[in-house]
Design a protein around this motif. Structure first.
Motif, PDB file in Angstrom:
ATOM      1  N   CYS A 172       0.841  -1.202   0.000  1.00  0.00           N
ATOM      2  CA  CYS A 172       0.000   0.000   0.000  1.00  0.00           C
ATOM      3  C   CYS A 172       0.872   1.246   0.000  1.00  0.00           C
ATOM      4  CB  CYS A 172      -0.929  -0.024   1.209  1.00  0.00           C
ATOM      5  SG  CYS A 172      -2.105   1.349   1.276  1.00  0.00           S
ATOM      6  N   LYS A 226      -2.738   3.038  -9.921  1.00  0.00           N
ATOM      7  CA  LYS A 226      -3.729   3.335  -8.887  1.00  0.00           C
ATOM      8  C   LYS A 226      -4.614   2.123  -8.605  1.00  0.00           C
ATOM      9  CE  LYS A 226      -5.767   6.856  -7.699  1.00  0.00           C
ATOM     10  NZ  LYS A 226      -6.680   7.988  -7.490  1.00  0.00           N
ATOM     11  N   TRP A 265      -4.913   0.382  -4.981  1.00  0.00           N
ATOM     12  CA  TRP A 265      -6.175   0.162  -4.267  1.00  0.00           C
ATOM     13  C   TRP A 265      -6.373  -1.301  -3.913  1.00  0.00           C
ATOM     14  CZ3 TRP A 265      -9.080   2.187  -1.020  1.00  0.00           C
ATOM     15  CH2 TRP A 265     -10.361   1.702  -0.761  1.00  0.00           C
ATOM     16  N   CYS A 304      -4.230  -1.736  -0.802  1.00  0.00           N
ATOM     17  CA  CYS A 304      -4.727  -0.946   0.336  1.00  0.00           C
ATOM     18  C   CYS A 304      -6.087  -1.446   0.818  1.00  0.00           C
ATOM     19  CB  CYS A 304      -4.814   0.528  -0.040  1.00  0.00           C
ATOM     20  SG  CYS A 304      -3.213   1.283  -0.421  1.00  0.00           S
ATOM     21  N   ALA A 305      -6.940  -1.847  -0.111  1.00  0.00           N
ATOM     22  CA  ALA A 305      -8.259  -2.352   0.267  1.00  0.00           C
ATOM     23  C   ALA A 305      -8.143  -3.611   1.115  1.00  0.00           C
ATOM     24  CB  ALA A 305      -9.091  -2.637  -0.986  1.00  0.00           C
ATOM     25  N   LYS A 363      -8.479   5.569   2.419  1.00  0.00           N
ATOM     26  CA  LYS A 363      -9.596   5.424   1.485  1.00  0.00           C
ATOM     27  C   LYS A 363      -9.751   6.677   0.623  1.00  0.00           C
ATOM     28  CE  LYS A 363     -14.553   4.425   1.342  1.00  0.00           C
ATOM     29  NZ  LYS A 363     -15.770   4.150   2.153  1.00  0.00           N
ATOM     30  N   LEU A 390      -6.506   6.991  -1.820  1.00  0.00           N
ATOM     31  CA  LEU A 390      -6.139   5.925  -2.750  1.00  0.00           C
ATOM     32  C   LEU A 390      -7.319   5.186  -3.382  1.00  0.00           C
ATOM     33  CD1 LEU A 390      -3.166   4.680  -0.614  1.00  0.00           C
ATOM     34  CD2 LEU A 390      -2.965   5.431  -2.980  1.00  0.00           C
ATOM     35  N   HIS A 391      -8.523   5.620  -3.108  1.00  0.00           N
ATOM     36  CA  HIS A 391      -9.673   4.925  -3.684  1.00  0.00           C
ATOM     37  C   HIS A 391      -9.621   4.983  -5.205  1.00  0.00           C
ATOM     38  CE1 HIS A 391     -13.730   3.500  -4.393  1.00  0.00           C
ATOM     39  NE2 HIS A 391     -13.801   3.192  -3.099  1.00  0.00           N
ATOM     40  N   ILE A 392      -9.990   3.890  -5.819  1.00  0.00           N
ATOM     41  CA  ILE A 392      -9.878   3.758  -7.271  1.00  0.00           C
ATOM     42  C   ILE A 392     -10.849   4.666  -8.027  1.00  0.00           C
ATOM     43  CG2 ILE A 392     -11.571   1.879  -7.453  1.00  0.00           C
ATOM     44  CD1 ILE A 392      -9.712   0.611  -9.544  1.00  0.00           C
ATOM     45  N   ASN A 393     -11.878   5.146  -7.352  1.00  0.00           N
ATOM     46  CA  ASN A 393     -12.901   5.945  -8.038  1.00  0.00           C
ATOM     47  C   ASN A 393     -12.517   7.410  -8.242  1.00  0.00           C
ATOM     48  OD1 ASN A 393     -14.571   3.788  -8.337  1.00  0.00           O
ATOM     49  ND2 ASN A 393     -15.872   4.259  -6.579  1.00  0.00           N
TER      50      ASN A 393
END
Length: 289
Positions: free
Chosen positions: A144, A166, A170, A173-174, A192, A195-198
Motif C-alpha cells: 500500500c 492506482k 487500491w 490498500c483495500a 480510502k 487511494l480509492h480507485i474511483n
C-alpha cells in the motif's frame, strides 16, 4: 487488479481462516469420532493454511532470468516482492526466497505443526498465532505504501500509466484497510480518500505515509521494524523513514513475538512421535528407565 484482489484479499483471508480453524480445532474434542476435530483436524487445517498461502508453484525466486522466475501465484509472493523495496530481504530461505516475513512464517509453520500435536501447549500455539496475524499484514502495508508513492507523482508514474498503478495500489490498500480501521478509523479514512480507485487525482504522499505511523502500526500488532522503510535506492528521496515504536497494543497480533518462538524440545517431539506411531507402551517403558 482482479488478480491481486483474488490473491491478496480473498485467498489470503481464506488461508488465515484455516490457521484460525486450526486453533479452534486444537481446543475442541473430536465430535462423534469426526477426524476433522482435535489433533488430527487441527494439524490438517494448519497444513491447509500453508497450502493456500504458498500454493503449489512457488520456489521463492522473484528475479527475472533466475530459475523459477517467481512462478508462484499465492499470497507468499507478495512478501518476496515487497521485501526488496523495504530492506526486509535479509533472510535465506531454502527455496531461494529472502523475505523476513516468509522466513518467520516458515519457522512458525514448523513449530506450530509440532505444538498442535501437544494438547498441553495451548499457550505456545497462541503466541505462534499472534506472530501469524501480525506478519500477514506486513506485505500488504508495504505494498500500500509503495504503490501509494508510485501513484503520487508524475515524475514516478506518467499520466498514461496512472490508472494501472492506482488500481494496483487500491487492491493492496483495500486488503489491509479493515485492519487499519480497527486501529484508527481516521487513518483508514485517509487511506480510502487518498487511494480509492474511483478518483482520478493523485494521492497526497505525505498523508499516505502519515496514516501508517507508529501508533497505528503498533495497534495493528505490527512493529516499525517489521515494515522498515521504502528504499531510497529504488525511490530516491521518497521521504519514508522507519518509524519508532510507540507501544505494541494488540492482544491478538504481534510481529515481535515471532523472534521468541522456539521449537518443542526433542523429548516432547519424541513423545508425540511415539504416540502417533502407536507405541504408548514402549514409551511408558522407556520413561521408567
Amino acid at each position: 487488479m482482479v488478480k491481486k484482489l483474488i490473491k491478496f484479499t480473498l485467498l489470503l483471508q481464506y488461508a488465515i481462516h484455516e490457521a484460525e480453524a486450526a486453533l479452534v480445532k486444537f481446543n475442541d474434542e473430536k465430535q462423534d469420532g469426526d477426524y476433522r476435530y482435535g489433533v488430527d483436524g487441527s494439524v490438517h487445517a494448519w497444513d491447509e493454511w500453508w497450502a493456500f498461502y504458498v500454493g503449489s508453484l512457488e520456489d521463492g525466486s522473484v528475479e527475472p532470468g533466475e530459475e523459477g522466475e517467481g512462478v508462484g501465484y499465492g499470497p507468499y509472493i507478495l512478501a518476496e516482492k515487497r521485501a526488496r523495496s523495504f530492506g526486509t530481504d535479509n533472510k535465506i530461505v531454502s527455496n531461494g526466497g529472502k523475505s523476513r516475513v516468509n522466513w518467520d512464517l516458515i519457522f512458525a509453520a514448523y513449530a506450530g505443526q509440532r505444538y498442535l500435536q501437544m494438547p498441553a501447549e495451548g499457550e505456545a500455539i497462541m503466541e505462534i498465532q499472534k506472530c501469524l496475524r501480525g506478519q500477514h499484514k506486513v506485505p500488504l502495508i508495504q505494498a500500500c505504501l509503495e504503490y501509494g508513492y508510485k501513484s503520487s507523482s508524475s515524475d514516478i508514474t506518467p499520466d498514461a500509466d496512472l490508472a494501472k498503478i492506482k488500481a494496483e495500489a487500491w487492491a493492496f490498500c483495500a486488503a489491509i484497510l479493515p485492519s487499519i480501521h480497527e486501529a484508527s478509523a481516521t487513518d483508514a479514512e485517509t487511506i480510502k480518500t487518498e487511494l480509492h480507485i474511483n478518483t482520478e487525482r493523485r494521492p497526497d504522499w505525505s498523508k499516505v505515509m502519515g496514516a501508517f505511523g507508529a501508533e497505528t502500526l503498533n495497534k495493528m500488532g505490527v512493529s516499525c521494524d517489521a515494515v522498515n522503510e521504502l528504499s531510497d535506492e529504488d525511490y530516491p528521496d521518497n521521504g519514508h523513514k522507519k518509524c519508532k515504536d510507540s507501544k505494541m497494543s494488540n492482544d491478538m497480533a504481534d510481529t515481535d513475538v515471532c523472534g521468541d518462538i522456539k521449537m518443542p524440545s526433542s523429548a516432547s517431539i519424541a513423545k508425540v512421535a511415539a504416540y502417533a506411531l502407536g507405541f504408548p507402551l514402549l514409551l511408558a517403558g522407556a520413561m521408567l528407565y
